[in-house]
Design a protein around this motif. Structure first.
Motif, PDB file in Angstrom:
ATOM      1  N   ARG A  10       0.838  -1.213   0.000  1.00 26.66           N
ATOM      2  CA  ARG A  10       0.000   0.000   0.000  1.00 26.66           C
ATOM      3  C   ARG A  10       0.867   1.255   0.000  1.00 26.66           C
ATOM      4  NH1 ARG A  10      -2.121   3.502   3.796  1.00 26.66           N
ATOM      5  NH2 ARG A  10      -4.175   4.388   3.292  1.00 26.66           N
ATOM      6  N   ASP A  11       1.939   1.255   0.774  1.00 29.68           N
ATOM      7  CA  ASP A  11       2.810   2.426   0.827  1.00 29.68           C
ATOM      8  C   ASP A  11       3.497   2.687  -0.518  1.00 29.68           C
ATOM      9  OD1 ASP A  11       2.131   2.895   3.443  1.00 29.68           O
ATOM     10  OD2 ASP A  11       3.946   2.006   4.294  1.00 29.68           O
ATOM     11  N   MET A  12       3.808   1.625  -1.245  1.00 29.58           N
ATOM     12  CA  MET A  12       4.418   1.803  -2.562  1.00 29.58           C
ATOM     13  C   MET A  12       3.428   2.429  -3.542  1.00 29.58           C
ATOM     14  SD  MET A  12       6.546  -1.784  -2.738  1.00 29.58           S
ATOM     15  CE  MET A  12       7.193  -1.637  -4.412  1.00 29.58           C
ATOM     16  N   TRP A  13       2.166   1.972  -3.495  1.00 31.51           N
ATOM     17  CA  TRP A  13       1.134   2.594  -4.343  1.00 31.51           C
ATOM     18  C   TRP A  13       1.033   4.089  -4.029  1.00 31.51           C
ATOM     19  CZ3 TRP A  13      -0.195  -0.013  -8.384  1.00 31.51           C
ATOM     20  CH2 TRP A  13      -0.458  -1.388  -8.342  1.00 31.51           C
ATOM     21  N   LEU A  14       1.003   4.399  -2.751  1.00 27.83           N
ATOM     22  CA  LEU A  14       0.846   5.795  -2.329  1.00 27.83           C
ATOM     23  C   LEU A  14       2.054   6.644  -2.710  1.00 27.83           C
ATOM     24  CD1 LEU A  14      -0.705   5.224   1.213  1.00 27.83           C
ATOM     25  CD2 LEU A  14      -1.861   6.286  -0.744  1.00 27.83           C
ATOM     26  N   ALA A  15       3.238   6.059  -2.704  1.00 29.35           N
ATOM     27  CA  ALA A  15       4.468   6.812  -2.963  1.00 29.35           C
ATOM     28  C   ALA A  15       4.696   7.109  -4.441  1.00 29.35           C
ATOM     29  CB  ALA A  15       5.671   6.047  -2.400  1.00 29.35           C
ATOM     30  N   LEU A  16       4.113   6.314  -5.327  1.00 29.87           N
ATOM     31  CA  LEU A  16       4.425   6.470  -6.749  1.00 29.87           C
ATOM     32  C   LEU A  16       4.019   7.834  -7.314  1.00 29.87           C
ATOM     33  CD1 LEU A  16       5.572   5.357  -9.351  1.00 29.87           C
ATOM     34  CD2 LEU A  16       3.382   4.207  -9.775  1.00 29.87           C
ATOM     35  N   PRO A  17       2.807   8.338  -7.084  1.00 27.33           N
ATOM     36  CA  PRO A  17       2.481   9.662  -7.633  1.00 27.33           C
ATOM     37  C   PRO A  17       3.435  10.760  -7.159  1.00 27.33           C
ATOM     38  CG  PRO A  17       0.475   8.545  -6.937  1.00 27.33           C
ATOM     39  CD  PRO A  17       1.629   7.726  -6.428  1.00 27.33           C
TER      40      PRO A  17
END
Length: 260
Positions: free
Chosen positions: A28-35
């Motif tokens: 989840r943190d990786m999804w959030l960090a990408l943008p």
């Protein structure tokens, strides 16, 4: 620890999906960090091209890290928040004004396939393996996401990917038009680096205008912001880079574009 690694190598920005023990599955943190990572590279005037890639040789991204899907995932609010984070990550490469390309080695499945589809172009090694397993998981794929696949590979191939949930290889991905080029392990890096080197030599405003125009044209006519695309095109002709390109052509030399 699952993370995104951001690198700057001359004019190329690299975002590395790193979760090697799980074939770079997205937390989840990786999804959030990408943008946020893409926004930072987009705002960096030294960066002209952005590459998304997986950590190591085994995978681009194998999908979402389903070990995080505990009982709380059954809560509609939790599910909605997670889906929103994923969709914002998928939209980030599209919204980025600079070219964003996927460098694919090994496994590219599920969420990884969705991330690759969101890039402007995809390049893969001949050992790449692709799959869209939504039908094996009972999940509903978003309307925006399905449309993205239809834009990249067409209606029939989208049906095939989703209906069958089968694994397919690099040559079939090339046939579908999902990837632009395929190369064996021995020559893949050289092929990809050569392509990137050609891109970063080109006029940044021209590339930006082209991306904006394409992204507007693939929308339904009522949703297109044609004026924004035309403004980006006009900015090219008003730029110092346009004058530099003309001068370089006349002088038979390589142009030196500054993005202004």
């Amino acid at each position: 620890m699952p993370e995104l690694i951001v690198k700057r190598e001359a004019a190329i920005g690299r975002i590395v999906f790193s979760n090697p023990s799980k074939y770079n599955a997205m937390s989840r943190d990786m999804w959030l960090a990408l943008p946020e990572a893409l926004d930072a590279l987009d705002a960096d005037p030294e960066i002209r091209l952005i590459v998304l890639e997986g950590d190591g040789d085994s995978a681009f991204v194998s999908g979402a890290d389903i070990s995080q899907f505990g009982a709380s995932q059954a809560d509609p609010a939790v599910q909605a928040a997670y889906n929103a984070a994923v969709e914002q990550a998928y939209l980030a490469p599209v919204k980025c004004s600079k070219p964003v390309v996927a460098r694919i080695r090994g496994i590219c499945m599920g969420g990884g396939l969705g991330l690759a589809a969101a890039c402007d172009l995809r390049f893969c090694r001949d050992d790449a393996r692709f799959r869209m397993p939504a039908g094996r998981m009972g999940l509903g794929y978003s309307v925006v996401g399905v449309r993205r696949f239809m834009t990249v590979v067409g209606v029939a191939n989208t049906f095939d990917m989703f209906f069958s949930a089968r694994v397919f290889g690099a040559q079939e991905a090339l046939r579908m038009g999902f990837v632009s080029q395929v190369a064996p392990r021995e020559t893949f890096d050289a092929m990809f680096d050569e392509w990137c080197a050609a891109v970063v030599e080109n006029a940044p405003l021209t590339l930006r205008a082209l991306k904006r125009t394409v992204n507007e044209l693939i929308h339904d006519p009522g949703d297109r912001d044609v004026a924004a695309a035309e403004t980006a095109i006009a900015a090219c002709f008003a730029s110092a880079d346009y004058r530099e390109g003309a001068a370089a052509f006349m002088e038979k030399r390589k142009p030196r574009f500054l993005g202004a």
